[in-house]
Scaffold this motif. Sequence first.
Motif, short mmCIF file in Angstrom:
data_model
loop_
_atom_site.label_atom_id
_atom_site.label_comp_id
_atom_site.label_asym_id
_atom_site.label_seq_id
_atom_site.Cartn_x
_atom_site.Cartn_y
_atom_site.Cartn_z
N LEU A 102 46.30 76.43 33.48
CA LEU A 102 46.30 77.50 32.50
C LEU A 102 44.94 77.57 31.79
O LEU A 102 44.33 78.63 31.67
CB LEU A 102 47.42 77.22 31.49
CG LEU A 102 47.88 78.38 30.65
CD1 LEU A 102 48.62 79.36 31.53
CD2 LEU A 102 48.78 77.88 29.53
N GLY A 103 44.46 76.40 31.34
CA GLY A 103 43.18 76.32 30.64
C GLY A 103 42.05 76.86 31.51
O GLY A 103 41.18 77.61 31.05
N LEU A 146 38.04 83.86 28.53
CA LEU A 146 37.29 83.51 27.33
C LEU A 146 35.97 82.78 27.58
O LEU A 146 35.13 82.72 26.70
CB LEU A 146 38.17 82.62 26.43
CG LEU A 146 39.38 83.28 25.77
CD1 LEU A 146 40.18 82.25 24.99
CD2 LEU A 146 38.93 84.40 24.84
N GLY A 147 35.84 82.20 28.75
CA GLY A 147 34.69 81.32 28.99
C GLY A 147 35.06 79.93 28.49
O GLY A 147 35.99 79.76 27.70
N LYS A 148 34.31 78.92 28.98
CA LYS A 148 34.70 77.53 28.67
C LYS A 148 34.57 77.23 27.18
O LYS A 148 35.44 76.59 26.59
CB LYS A 148 33.84 76.56 29.47
CG LYS A 148 34.05 76.68 30.96
CD LYS A 148 33.17 75.74 31.74
CE LYS A 148 33.05 76.15 33.18
NZ LYS A 148 31.86 76.96 33.49
N PHE A 149 33.47 77.69 26.58
CA PHE A 149 33.21 77.35 25.18
C PHE A 149 34.35 77.80 24.27
O PHE A 149 34.94 76.99 23.54
CB PHE A 149 31.87 77.97 24.74
CG PHE A 149 31.56 77.74 23.30
CD1 PHE A 149 31.19 76.47 22.85
CD2 PHE A 149 31.64 78.77 22.38
CE1 PHE A 149 30.91 76.25 21.51
CE2 PHE A 149 31.36 78.55 21.04
CZ PHE A 149 30.99 77.29 20.60
N LYS A 150 34.68 79.08 24.35
CA LYS A 150 35.74 79.60 23.46
C LYS A 150 37.09 78.97 23.81
O LYS A 150 37.89 78.69 22.92
CB LYS A 150 35.82 81.12 23.58
CG LYS A 150 34.74 81.83 22.80
CD LYS A 150 34.98 83.31 22.84
CE LYS A 150 33.78 84.05 22.29
NZ LYS A 150 33.74 85.43 22.79
N THR A 151 37.35 78.76 25.10
CA THR A 151 38.64 78.17 25.49
C THR A 151 38.78 76.78 24.86
O THR A 151 39.84 76.43 24.33
CB THR A 151 38.75 78.06 27.03
OG1 THR A 151 38.46 79.32 27.59
CG2 THR A 151 40.11 77.60 27.47
N LEU A 205 41.78 76.19 22.27
CA LEU A 205 42.83 75.25 22.67
C LEU A 205 42.75 73.94 21.88
O LEU A 205 43.76 73.27 21.68
CB LEU A 205 42.80 75.00 24.18
CG LEU A 205 43.31 76.17 25.02
CD1 LEU A 205 43.28 75.84 26.49
CD2 LEU A 205 44.73 76.56 24.62
N SER A 206 41.55 73.59 21.41
CA SER A 206 41.45 72.39 20.56
C SER A 206 42.16 72.63 19.24
O SER A 206 42.75 71.72 18.66
CB SER A 206 40.00 72.03 20.29
OG SER A 206 39.38 71.63 21.47
N ILE A 207 42.09 73.87 18.76
CA ILE A 207 42.80 74.19 17.51
C ILE A 207 44.31 74.04 17.74
O ILE A 207 45.02 73.41 16.96
CB ILE A 207 42.44 75.62 17.01
CG1 ILE A 207 40.95 75.65 16.62
CG2 ILE A 207 43.32 76.03 15.84
CD1 ILE A 207 40.39 77.02 16.31
N ILE A 232 50.50 69.99 22.03
CA ILE A 232 49.54 68.95 22.48
C ILE A 232 49.30 69.08 23.99
O ILE A 232 48.16 69.04 24.46
CB ILE A 232 50.05 67.54 22.13
CG1 ILE A 232 50.08 67.34 20.61
CG2 ILE A 232 49.19 66.46 22.78
CD1 ILE A 232 50.79 66.09 20.14
N ALA A 233 50.39 69.25 24.75
CA ALA A 233 50.25 69.35 26.21
C ALA A 233 49.39 70.57 26.58
O ALA A 233 48.53 70.48 27.46
CB ALA A 233 51.62 69.45 26.87
N LEU A 234 49.63 71.68 25.86
CA LEU A 234 48.82 72.88 26.11
C LEU A 234 47.35 72.60 25.81
O LEU A 234 46.46 72.96 26.58
CB LEU A 234 49.28 74.00 25.17
CG LEU A 234 50.31 74.97 25.69
CD1 LEU A 234 50.68 75.96 24.60
CD2 LEU A 234 49.72 75.73 26.89
N GLY A 235 47.14 71.95 24.68
CA GLY A 235 45.77 71.70 24.23
C GLY A 235 45.05 70.70 25.11
O GLY A 235 44.00 71.00 25.70
N THR A 236 45.65 69.50 25.26
CA THR A 236 44.93 68.44 26.00
C THR A 236 44.71 68.84 27.46
O THR A 236 43.63 68.67 28.01
CB THR A 236 45.64 67.08 25.88
OG1 THR A 236 44.83 66.11 26.50
CG2 THR A 236 47.02 67.04 26.51
#
Length: 758
Positions: A118-119, A127-132, A136-138, A181-185
Amino acid sequence: MLIRHTPVLAALTQLSCPVQVFPHAGIQQLTHTHTPAASMPDEKMDETKKKKKKTAECCGYPISIFFIVVNEFCERFSYYGMRAVLVLYFRYFLLWDDDLATSIYHAFVALCYLTPILGAIIADSWLGKFKTIIYLSIVYAIGQVTMAVSTIHDITDSNRDGTPDNFTFHIALSMLGLILIALGTGGIKPCVAAFGGDQFQEHQSRQLNTFFSVFYLCINAGSLLSTLITPVLRAQECGIHTQQQCYPLAFGVPAVLMVISLVVFIAGSGMYVKTDPEGNIMWSVCKCIGFAIRNRFRHRSSSYPKREHWMDWADEKYDKLLIAQIKMVLKVLFLYIPLPMFWTLFDQKGSRWTLQATTMSGDFGGFILQPDQMQTVNPILILTMVPIMDRLIFPLIQKCGLNFSPLKRMTVGMLFAATAFVSAALVQIEIDKTLPNFPSSSESQLKVVNMYSTTLNVTISPSEHLLIESYGSSADYITFDHQDITVSLNTSNVITKAFSLIKGGRQTLIIPSDPTVMYLVEDTKSKPREGKNAIRFVNGWTADLNITNLDSIEPSATTNYTLVNQGKRDFVLRHGEQWCEFSRKFGFGASYTFLITEAVFSSDCESIVEVEDMKPNSVHMALQIPQYFLITTGEVMFSVTGLQFSYSQAPKNMKSVLQAGWLCTNAVGNIIVLIVAEIGKLPKQWAEYVLFASLLVAVSIIFSIMAYFYTYIDPAEIEAQIRKEQGLEPEEKEKEKETLEMEEKDQKNEQGVKQTKI
Ligand SMILES: CC(C)C[C@H](N)C(=O)N1CCC[C@H]1C(=O)O
């Protein structure tokens, strides 16, 4: 657009571009150019150009890399720290049983390795890597904070008894936290590695390879620290109304680290090379593949000439560049098919190997190692072995003239993992020699304890005759292949009683001071969990007794088993004003029944008799070090190389996607472990280890054959040449133009400064 096949294009689309082999590590040297794709609209091209800049360097490395590796360190601290206490939180805070706790834990881990897809799609298509990474870190940090809040028992503990009153609230909140967390990490994982790679320029290909090693070091430094620290934080007591194990602190610190990780990443934002996504690339890829399949099917008749690759059937409608890029990705993804087997073995470190450690002794003289702490050997070894491999072993192999290419390295890595399992099997055989002879599913085992005042003659029908002294027991368990037995005691008059034993179980017959009420108690029929010791007491004293940390025990009764840790343990036995203290030193994995005699208080507890139901573990945990060493060597060769390989072989616009593909091999490996655990085990654990080792050897042979036919490519070069074929502006020219523009700008600025000075 319809572009005809030219000979050059045909050669290129076979992806057989020769690549320069990287001198010290056998990795192909790559050019890292940030070329806009052929299909990119002009405004977008300008946008990308604006963002392209010369990055500041330190010792040959882009400075931006510092922010990325620190970010990875904090993120891995956060992830592994939270994971270290997660099962305990399920088990002892939410009060789930072992099965539910471990299933949800493994499902969560598998999800963390599935969300990279997904990421990657978000990053490469939208979004590009930077924005993603930022967004997702948020999500990730919110998840960690939610998780930490869900562990505050005081929130719902209105009656202030120390346990939450509304478990549904805590379960719902923690599940929400885990999903975030799973989505983010998972979501950021493929982006961070690829984004790190994007920071390097053409002339930094040596540094790029070192980056992936340093990246891996940071992962393991973060995980090592957090797995050491968070269990200690959990062991603290905290709370507003009542003091409980401090889960909020154990989950709170990883949450803080995730916020720090985000802040560090944002802090570096002015220095990063940011490549924009080239439209919805994943959608284009899917459409292109779909068209190729449909078109191939439409032209299935033999009258149509064959094409070199089935993707060439998309030629009529799709851009050559896109087709070539898809071919690159598919080739690598195909190569990844056998790889989950490595992770299937690797992930058993945390399950089977830890269980193995519970049947071993962790007494290292100066310190005691708990079975689950043995897992920290892996990151410790990574921290020492990655530099050794990078600086010593690989250059040495190179010097010997051997071409240790990435795919060869990965194959050897798999073979190392297989030998680790052979080593685990050998250790298991040693352990099995020391394990008690547990009953099979059709057998029953019985031991007899005599709490009567004199020696007894015990007959167990039909043929067992035992002579058991007062406060003594039969030497060992007697095994029966039937369940119904009759016990006769030869006291002043013969007492006979019939019993039905548990099939597949171990029991003790307690003959109390009044033998007519003799009774059976169930014994433990496996090694106590986590290397602990199972102990229980039989009260031969004349009245109720209180024993520290145990319920009050009636005369002639037997307590349930209590688990105690290794080391010296003290128990106070009390009845009214009378008391005495009883101390014992315990090893690992033993089981004891303590017989409290009538003289317990008059002898100051000295008369308590120890019956050893199960011997302590005698095989030392140090014997696991070779298997950890072998699997970690395998990991360095397989995993670090896999990271580099996935980056180097991916087209520029699909770097995250290929990283996600790589991470998916880990997810599938995890799922296989789950399935294997559910299906059940072979009767002998060592045989299961040998089976896994053999499977991995077979898989590595298949992989080496697939690798033999793989041609290393330089995606940037292929892309540039296709663009040239298509008559688009060549990369080099574009770069030259840009440098010229920058130089002109600098000159103008300098002149401006001079003029103002004058
Ligand atoms: C299990 C260890 C704490 C970490 C392990 N050595 C490791 O670095 N990884 C295991 C899966 C891939 C990689 C990671 O990214 O965490």
